[in-house]
Design an enzyme around this catalytic site. Sequence first.
Site, PDB file in Angstrom:
ATOM      1  CD  GLU A  62      -1.578  -2.402   1.788  1.00  0.00           C
ATOM      2  OE1 GLU A  62      -2.425  -3.300   1.931  1.00  0.00           O
ATOM      3  OE2 GLU A  62      -0.365  -2.522   2.121  1.00  0.00           O
ATOM      4  CG  PHE A 124      -9.992  -9.504  11.475  1.00  0.00           C
ATOM      5  CD1 PHE A 124      -8.769  -9.923  11.989  1.00  0.00           C
ATOM      6  CD2 PHE A 124     -10.191  -9.568  10.109  1.00  0.00           C
ATOM      7  CE1 PHE A 124      -7.765 -10.404  11.151  1.00  0.00           C
ATOM      8  CE2 PHE A 124      -9.195 -10.061   9.257  1.00  0.00           C
ATOM      9  CZ  PHE A 124      -7.982 -10.483   9.784  1.00  0.00           C
TER      10      PHE A 124
END
Length: 582
Positions: A62, A124
Site C-alpha cells: 500500500e 478484526f
Amino acid sequence: MADNGKQHAPHRGDMTGAKALWATLANHGISTVFGYPGGAIMPVYDALTFYPEVRHVLTRHEQGAAHAAEGWAKATGEIGVCMATSGPGATNLVTGLADAMLDSVPLLAITGNVASHLMGTDAFQEADITGITLPITKHNYVVRDVEDLPLIVAEAIRIARSGRPGPVLVDIPKDIQLAAFHGEIPAPHARPEAPAPSPESIERALELLRGAKKPVIMAGGGSLDASAEITALARAWDIPVITTLMGLGAFPSSDPLWLGMPGMHGSVAANRAISEADVLLGIGLRFDDRVTGRVSGFAPNAAIIHVELDAAEIGKIIRTHVPVRGDAKQAAQLLAEGAQPTPRPEWKAQIEDWKSRTVTPETYGAGYAVKAVVDRLRPDDILSSDVGQHQMLAAQLARFEKPRRWINSGGLGTMGFGLPAAIGAGMAEPGVRSVVIAGDGGFQMTAQELATLKMYDVRNVKICIINNSFLGMVRQWQELFHEKRYSEVWLGDSNPDFIKLAGAYDVPGYRATTAEELPAAIDAWLSDPKSALLEVVVPHEHGVFPMVPAGAALYEMIETEPVRSPDLSAQMQDAAEEASEA
C-alpha cells in the site's frame, strides 16, 4: 497488461455504494487508481469489474500505491488516487499521506473499513484511520450514509485540488459499500480561482524591488505552475533566480540568471546570494529549515517579500516585510508589468564569481556516477529520486528546463519513495522516459514494486542504483559530527545481487564498477527497449558538498569536501565488520 477481468465487464445493474464510488471517480476524469485489495474493501473491488474505464494498478504494498499516486500527481499536476483496505492496509498508506501533505501533492486516498456497527469495537483489521491521519491530511471523512458517498468523494477531490493542494482521505465502511444507492452521481466541481494578490501588496513589493541593489528571487514548489510568468518576471527585472529542491524546473537552468538550489546542500552561488541580498522575493515556498539554515542568519541584510497562497506560511519561519497572499502566477505577472530594470554591475560580477565555484565531480564516486546519468537526460525525461546522498547529488547536478520533470520526497524525506513514484510518473506519461536514481538502502524498502513493472509491462522506467554499501547520508553525518563512529550504516555484506533481483522480476540488469565501464553500461541500460536496472558500484566514503552543517547559517557552508585520512575506508570497513560480528 493484466486485465483484472475487465474485458467482459457485465452490465452494471443495480447501483450500490461501491458502484457509486467508481461512477463518481470516472465522472471526475480519474483514469487510474493505485491500490491493494482486502476484506473490508472487497465490495469496491468487486464493483471495479463493472467500470473498465478506470484502470486499477495492483502495487505490491500500500505504501507503494501511495507513492505511485504521488508520482502520477507530481508529473501531471493532476490528482493521484490510491486505495487500501482497513487496518494494516490503511495504516500502510500513512507514510504516503504524510509525504503528500508536506509536499503539497493533490492526493485522494480511499480506504475500506469494518461495517458501521463494528466500528469502535476493535473488530478484526479495524483502525481509526481518520483519527490517525487527521494531522497529515487536508481533510478526511467517514461515510455514514450511502447517499452521501458520491458527494463526499466529489468534495474530497475538490479540496485536494484547490488552494494549496494536499491529500484527502475518504473512509468507507463495508456496509456502506454494499448498500443500495438511489441518488445521482454529481458533476465535477469547477476549480475555484486562486485569490488575486491585493494591489497594495504588489505596490509595496514593487517599491522594494525598484530600490534593490542586490535582489534575488527564490522560487519553491508552489511556483511550478507559474514557471512561464516567473521566468518573464526575472528577465524583465534582470534578477537572479534560485530554485528550491521542490522548485527545480520552475526556472530554466540554462538561463544565465539561474543560481541553483539553496540550503543545506545548495550551490555556493545560491547560498552566498541569499546571505548578501538586500531584497529577497520568495514565491511559492515555505522557508523550510533545510533551505534557511539557522534562521537568525538567513538573508540577514534582506527585506523579504513573500508571495504565498497559504496564509499560514507567511511569517511562520522568516519575518516577512511585504506579505503578498495570492496566486503565484498572478503575482508574477503583476510584478513583471511594473518592472524597472536597473544596472547592477557589481552585483552581477559578484554573482558570476560565486557561480564559478561550482565543482564538477572528476573522481569516480557517487557524484561522478550521478552526473554521468543526469547528463544523458532528455528535456522531456522525468527524473525521480529516492532519499539520501544520491538525491542531493541529482538535485545539484541535473538540469531542468521546465517544471514537473523532477520528482522527489522533499519535506518528509521518505526512503523508498523513488521506485514507486517513478512507476506512477511513467504510467501517467507512457511516452516519456521515467528515470529514477536510488540508493542501495532506499531501493530495498520498496523493491517489491519491480513486480508492478512486470505485471503491467511498463517499459519506460529506468532504475539506477548508486551502490556504496552504506546508508550514505547517515554515514556522512557520522563522519563529520560523530567522530567517525559508524553505527548501523553498513549494508555491504547483506545487500542482494541487484542484477539477479531485477532478473527475478524479468527486469534486465546492467552493472558498472569503474569509470571505464560506466559509459557502455549507461548506453546499454538506456537503449534497452524494456524498463531496466543499472547498478553503479561506487566507493564507500563519498560525501555531498557544499554542505551547511545543522545549526549553521548559509554563509557558514562547507564549500568543498574535507581531505580525509588515507585509511578512512579501512576504518569504515573495520567498524562495519565489528558491528556485524557483534
